[in-house]
Design a protein around this motif. Structure first.
Motif, PDB file in Angstrom:
ATOM      1  N   MET A   1      35.675  -1.584 -30.784  1.00 38.83           N
ATOM      2  CA  MET A   1      34.251  -1.859 -30.787  1.00 38.83           C
ATOM      3  C   MET A   1      33.531  -0.509 -30.893  1.00 38.83           C
ATOM      4  N   PRO A   2      32.530  -0.399 -31.747  1.00 38.50           N
ATOM      5  CA  PRO A   2      31.776   0.854 -31.854  1.00 38.50           C
ATOM      6  C   PRO A   2      31.083   1.201 -30.531  1.00 38.50           C
ATOM      7  N   ALA A   3      30.977   2.498 -30.280  1.00 36.75           N
ATOM      8  CA  ALA A   3      30.393   2.965 -29.013  1.00 36.75           C
ATOM      9  C   ALA A   3      28.987   2.404 -28.790  1.00 36.75           C
ATOM     10  N   GLY A   4      28.175   2.336 -29.834  1.00 40.24           N
ATOM     11  CA  GLY A   4      26.813   1.818 -29.688  1.00 40.24           C
ATOM     12  C   GLY A   4      26.788   0.371 -29.233  1.00 40.24           C
TER      13      GLY A   4
ATOM     14  N   ARG B   1      29.313  -1.178 -27.624  1.00 40.87           N
ATOM     15  CA  ARG B   1      29.863  -1.195 -26.267  1.00 40.87           C
ATOM     16  C   ARG B   1      28.802  -0.785 -25.243  1.00 40.87           C
ATOM     17  N   ASP B   2      28.032   0.266 -25.565  1.00 43.55           N
ATOM     18  CA  ASP B   2      26.979   0.728 -24.655  1.00 43.55           C
ATOM     19  C   ASP B   2      25.909  -0.333 -24.467  1.00 43.55           C
ATOM     20  N   ARG B   3      25.549  -1.009 -25.540  1.00 45.25           N
ATOM     21  CA  ARG B   3      24.528  -2.054 -25.460  1.00 45.25           C
ATOM     22  C   ARG B   3      25.011  -3.227 -24.615  1.00 45.25           C
ATOM     23  N   VAL B   4      26.250  -3.623 -24.824  1.00 46.37           N
ATOM     24  CA  VAL B   4      26.818  -4.733 -24.047  1.00 46.37           C
ATOM     25  C   VAL B   4      26.828  -4.375 -22.565  1.00 46.37           C
ATOM     26  N   GLU B   5      27.271  -3.155 -22.243  1.00 45.32           N
ATOM     27  CA  GLU B   5      27.323  -2.758 -20.832  1.00 45.32           C
ATOM     28  C   GLU B   5      25.920  -2.663 -20.235  1.00 45.32           C
ATOM     29  N   ALA B   6      24.953  -2.180 -21.002  1.00 45.89           N
ATOM     30  CA  ALA B   6      23.568  -2.116 -20.502  1.00 45.89           C
ATOM     31  C   ALA B   6      23.036  -3.523 -20.228  1.00 45.89           C
ATOM     32  N   ASP B   7      23.340  -4.463 -21.111  1.00 44.14           N
ATOM     33  CA  ASP B   7      22.910  -5.849 -20.894  1.00 44.14           C
ATOM     34  C   ASP B   7      23.591  -6.456 -19.675  1.00 44.14           C
ATOM     35  N   ARG B   8      24.872  -6.172 -19.500  1.00 38.81           N
ATOM     36  CA  ARG B   8      25.572  -6.669 -18.310  1.00 38.81           C
ATOM     37  C   ARG B   8      24.953  -6.098 -17.039  1.00 38.81           C
ATOM     38  N   GLU B   9      24.618  -4.818 -17.069  1.00 37.65           N
ATOM     39  CA  GLU B   9      24.013  -4.195 -15.883  1.00 37.65           C
ATOM     40  C   GLU B   9      22.655  -4.824 -15.569  1.00 37.65           C
ATOM     41  N   ARG B  10      21.850  -5.095 -16.588  1.00 37.34           N
ATOM     42  CA  ARG B  10      20.566  -5.771 -16.354  1.00 37.34           C
ATOM     43  C   ARG B  10      20.793  -7.151 -15.753  1.00 37.34           C
ATOM     44  N   LEU B  11      21.783  -7.867 -16.257  1.00 32.16           N
ATOM     45  CA  LEU B  11      22.092  -9.188 -15.712  1.00 32.16           C
ATOM     46  C   LEU B  11      22.566  -9.075 -14.266  1.00 32.16           C
TER      47      LEU B  11
END
Length: 73
Positions: A1-4, A6-16
């Motif tokens: 998965m591209p870093a961008g 992966r970073d977006r997915v993790e940021a969304d998980r953190e917001r959730l």
């Protein structure tokens, strides 16, 4: 998965996780419960939801929509 991605997915998980922790905090406060850590519970709930989603996508026969409570009609 591209870093961008992966970073977006993790940021969304953190917001959730933060949102779920807020909900849990409010729920527990209404019941006078302070021994439970809302952040730990939120992390566990989000992890479980993610695993359920992965399993539903990778093993559709195991999680037939007819067996999932609250399914969309």
């Amino acid at each position: 998965m591209p870093a961008g991605v992966r970073d977006r997915v993790e940021a969304d998980r953190e917001r959730l996780r933060r949102r779920v922790a807020d909900w849990i905090t409010a729920f527990l406060a209404g019941r006078g419960r302070s021994e439970l850590d809302p952040q730990v519970l939120a992390h566990a709930f989000v992890a479980c939801a993610g695993q359920c989603g992965r399993t539903a996508l990778t093993e559709p026969r195991r999680f037939d929509p007819e067996h999932v409570p609250g399914r969309w009609s």
